[in-house]
Design an enzyme around this catalytic site. Structure first.
Site, PDB file in Angstrom:
ATOM      1  N   SER A 129      -8.395  13.216 -46.667  1.00 52.52           N
ATOM      2  CA  SER A 129      -7.598  12.334 -47.510  1.00 52.52           C
ATOM      3  C   SER A 129      -8.063  12.427 -48.968  1.00 52.52           C
ATOM      4  O   SER A 129      -8.035  13.513 -49.551  1.00 52.52           O
ATOM      5  CB  SER A 129      -7.660  10.903 -46.966  1.00 52.52           C
ATOM      6  OG  SER A 129      -6.673  10.088 -47.533  1.00 52.52           O
ATOM      7  N   ASP A 141       2.673  12.313 -41.988  1.00 54.71           N
ATOM      8  CA  ASP A 141       1.749  11.898 -43.042  1.00 54.71           C
ATOM      9  C   ASP A 141       2.464  11.906 -44.391  1.00 54.71           C
ATOM     10  O   ASP A 141       3.245  12.818 -44.695  1.00 54.71           O
ATOM     11  CB  ASP A 141       0.563  12.873 -43.075  1.00 54.71           C
ATOM     12  CG  ASP A 141      -0.631  12.362 -43.853  1.00 54.71           C
ATOM     13  OD1 ASP A 141      -0.444  11.789 -44.941  1.00 54.71           O
ATOM     14  OD2 ASP A 141      -1.759  12.556 -43.383  1.00 54.71           O
ATOM     15  N   HIS A 198      -0.979   9.707 -40.820  1.00 56.45           N
ATOM     16  CA  HIS A 198      -2.220   9.824 -41.579  1.00 56.45           C
ATOM     17  C   HIS A 198      -3.391   9.269 -40.768  1.00 56.45           C
ATOM     18  O   HIS A 198      -3.285   8.211 -40.147  1.00 56.45           O
ATOM     19  CB  HIS A 198      -2.097   9.062 -42.899  1.00 56.45           C
ATOM     20  CG  HIS A 198      -3.209   9.344 -43.869  1.00 56.45           C
ATOM     21  ND1 HIS A 198      -3.353  10.555 -44.483  1.00 56.45           N
ATOM     22  CD2 HIS A 198      -4.229   8.565 -44.318  1.00 56.45           C
ATOM     23  CE1 HIS A 198      -4.408  10.527 -45.280  1.00 56.45           C
ATOM     24  NE2 HIS A 198      -4.966   9.326 -45.189  1.00 56.45           N
TER      25      HIS A 198
END
Length: 318
Positions: free
Chosen positions: A159, A257, A287
């Site tokens: 991320s 995501d 995600h």
């Protein structure tokens, strides 16, 4: 438009347990405290033969940063992976990835150095990136003492950590002080423009990390609204005009995501720049879907990322 019907059935149970926040300056300290309390309550893992040490590293800017160093048992010089944790640039600790970093150190037979970089908005760009670069330079300069082969150093992150890893690869290329051989980008956060356009993807970003969270995270990092002109490529690597000469890349992202399209586009541009690039898109995955470790899609993603790292760090192994 809901995307829940597209979620892999094996990921649905984990989705119910994952926190969902509407971030604000008032909520952020509470979320950080909750994360710290959760990490403090975690028991020490057992059965993983890894030596874990904590160090403080002085930076050229005059402050110091913490790192966690994971060294597998045994002797010999090993490759190294500099790891950056996730958290939208606004939260997180290196210790969040304690178990996964222990396991990766063993599976990839490498030394992992995980960085507790400073967070936004208290420290806007380029503070977190410079912290990570200071750690990278420290690993390179102290390779012998760490038992590290300075010719085999990679960067990795999830991320926002993936965004920092990508930016670090760009910065290391441009400064020319530390050669990198690989960048391992797990659902990386690399484009501040995502979620700011008039035609967003209709099936991404519903869960865990939303467009609203993304705007808050990027606004905190940049000190202004995302998506405008003049954003540095070292903050949002997707804005880099020249990707030639970067280390080989692995990019993995879920099909649901928010970062799906920016990941695909970055992989496309890397290949156009002559950078060896491996891209995986996992159907039904949102995600941070690896919060469901037993799901087959999670196991496939972890296997793919590990094998890519092994090929980069240990090319002598068939």
């Amino acid at each position: 438009m809901s995307s829940k019907h597209l979620v892999d059935p094996e990921l649905l149970a984990a989705l119910e347990t994952l926190p969902s926040f509407t971030f604000s300056s008032e909520v952020l300290p509470l979320v950080r405290q909750g994360l710290d309390d959760m990490l403090a309550a975690l028991p020490a893992p057992e059965g993983l033969q890894v030596d874990v040490t904590e160090r403080r590293i002085a930076t050229p800017q005059g402050h110091d940063i913490g790192v966690l160093i994971y060294t597998p048992s045994g002797t010999g010089v090993r490759p190294a992976v500099l790891h950056m944790h996730g958290g939208g640039y606004i939260l997180g600790r290196a210790r969040m990835n304690d178990i996964s970093n222990r396991m990766l150190a063993i599976d990839a037979q490498c030394v992992i150095i995980s960085v507790d970089y400073r967070l936004a908005p208290e420290t806007p760009h380029p503070g977190s990136l410079e912290d990570c670069y200071a750690a990278l330079k420290w690993v390179h300069d102290n390779a012998e003492a760490l038992g590290v082969d300075r010719r085999r150093i990679a960067v990795s992150g999830e991320s926002a950590g993936g965004g920092l890893a990508a930016a670090l690869a760009l910065l290391a290329r441009d400064r020319g002080e530390v050669p990198l051989i690989f960048q391992r980008l797990i659902y990386p956060m690399i484009d501040d423009r995502t979620g700011t356009g008039a035609h967003p993807h209709p099936y991404t970003g519903e869960f865990v990390w939303t467009a609203a969270s993304n705007r808050f995270g990027w606004s905190s990092l940049l000190g202004r609204a995302p998506g405008g002109e003049g954003v540095s490529a070292y903050a949002a690597t997707a804005r880099a005009e020249n990707l030639a000469g970067l280390p080989a890349a692995y990019i993995g992202v879920g099909a649901l995501d928010l970062f799906l399209e920016e990941s695909i586009e970055y992989a496309r541009r890397l290949t156009r720049a002559g950078v060896p690039t491996e891209l995986h898109v996992y159907p039904g995955a949102y995600h941070a879907f690896d919060a469901a470790p037993e799901a087959r899609v999670t196991q496939a993603a972890q296997r793919d990322a590990l094998h890519a790292l092994l090929r980069a760090l240990h090319p002598e192994i068939d």
